[in-house]
Design a protein around this motif. Structure first.
Motif, short mmCIF file in Angstrom:
data_model
loop_
_atom_site.label_atom_id
_atom_site.label_comp_id
_atom_site.label_asym_id
_atom_site.label_seq_id
_atom_site.Cartn_x
_atom_site.Cartn_y
_atom_site.Cartn_z
N ASP A 189 0.81 -1.05 -0.07
CA ASP A 189 -0.12 -0.08 0.11
C ASP A 189 0.85 1.16 -0.03
O ASP A 189 0.48 2.34 -0.61
CB ASP A 189 -0.98 -0.10 1.20
N GLN A 190 1.95 1.44 0.80
CA GLN A 190 2.51 2.81 1.04
C GLN A 190 4.01 2.46 0.43
O GLN A 190 4.62 3.61 0.31
CB GLN A 190 3.04 2.91 2.47
N GLN A 243 6.84 3.25 3.69
CA GLN A 243 6.46 2.31 4.81
C GLN A 243 7.73 1.80 5.71
O GLN A 243 7.54 1.42 6.79
CB GLN A 243 5.68 1.22 4.39
N SER A 268 2.62 9.58 3.88
CA SER A 268 1.39 9.21 3.42
C SER A 268 0.24 9.99 3.32
O SER A 268 -0.63 9.60 2.60
CB SER A 268 0.96 8.23 4.90
N ILE A 290 -2.03 4.57 8.15
CA ILE A 290 -0.60 4.99 8.51
C ILE A 290 -0.43 4.28 9.76
O ILE A 290 0.84 3.91 10.08
CB ILE A 290 -0.61 6.40 8.66
#
Length: 235
Positions: A40-41, A45, A109, A176
């Motif tokens: 996702d990040q 991340q 994020s 997050i």
């Protein structure tokens, strides 16, 4: 002639410092060269492996300070007041790092350095400011049993905020702040979990080493002050 000498055992501070010196570069290598990017990040991340271990270490320091505060109130031993104060001091240092890494993660994020809609961020900020006020209280009272008692009670009141902060992560369930552990165990793959564990161990051993060093410094300072008082009284 027999060998009657005994090797001195390394103290906790030395062991922790050696472990931290070994684990920290290993953790950095795993973070930047071993663990895969998050789905996702992405690459950003990776700050998770700094932010969360630092936050957990902050909680551990505040918790250890509260334990020694309770021990002081039960026994009245002044040594325990010092053992409560030092973790609070280090906890604020690690808490500052938690807020800094959290802000960097939020910028990566969310595009902002701070998001006031985040339950977790705001809860941790309240805890941080609460423990910053601990020093205002402590040093506004003259050194002695009264200062130690007030500080111990304040430390015990603050530790109750830590479960609230941990619960805030699960309640908010923001991207997050992903849920690291659930009822099924670690909520990440094996390489990520291993990197997280090494990073957490590195931060904890670093904190223990810093705790031991500061305790030594405070004890030495107290001895010097005691010698000075005795010298002045002998004049």
């Amino acid at each position: 002639m027999g060998n009657g000498s005994h090797r001195a055992r390394p103290d906790l501070g030395t062991v922790a410092a050696v472990l931290a010196a070994v684990l920290m570069p290993v953790a950095l290598a795993m973070i930047f060269f071993y663990v895969p990017n998050d789905v996702d990040q992405g690459y950003s991340q990776r700050i998770f492996y700094f932010h969360v271990p630092i936050a957990l270490t902050t909680y551990a320091l505040f918790g250890w300070g509260a334990v020694n505060a309770a021990r002081y109130l039960l026994s009245g031993k002044r040594e325990l007041d010092l053992k409560s104060y030092v973790p609070m001091h280090l906890g604020v240092i690690f808490g500052s790092l938690t807020l800094i890494t959290g802000a960097v993660w939020a910028k990566a994020s969310w595009g902002v350095w701070w998001y006031w809609g985040s339950t977790q961020l705001n809860t941790f900020l309240i805890i941080f400011l609460f423990y910053c006020a601990y020093f205002m209280l402590r040093f506004s009272v003259e050194d002695g049993d009264r200062r130690a008692t007030y500080s111990a009670v304040y430390a015990l009141l603050g530790v109750g905020l830590i479960p609230v902060s941990v619960l805030a992560v699960r309640v908010s369930q923001e991207l997050i702040h992903p849920i690291t552990f659930d009822e099924n165990g670690a909520n990440m793959d094996g390489s990520m979990f291993a990197t997280f564990l090494v990073s957490a161990a590195a931060m904890l051993t670093l904190a223990i080493a810093m705790y031991c060093v500061e305790m030594r410094g405070k004890r030495l300072d107290e001895r010097v002050r005691r010698i000075r008082r005795l010298a002045e009284a002998a004049r």
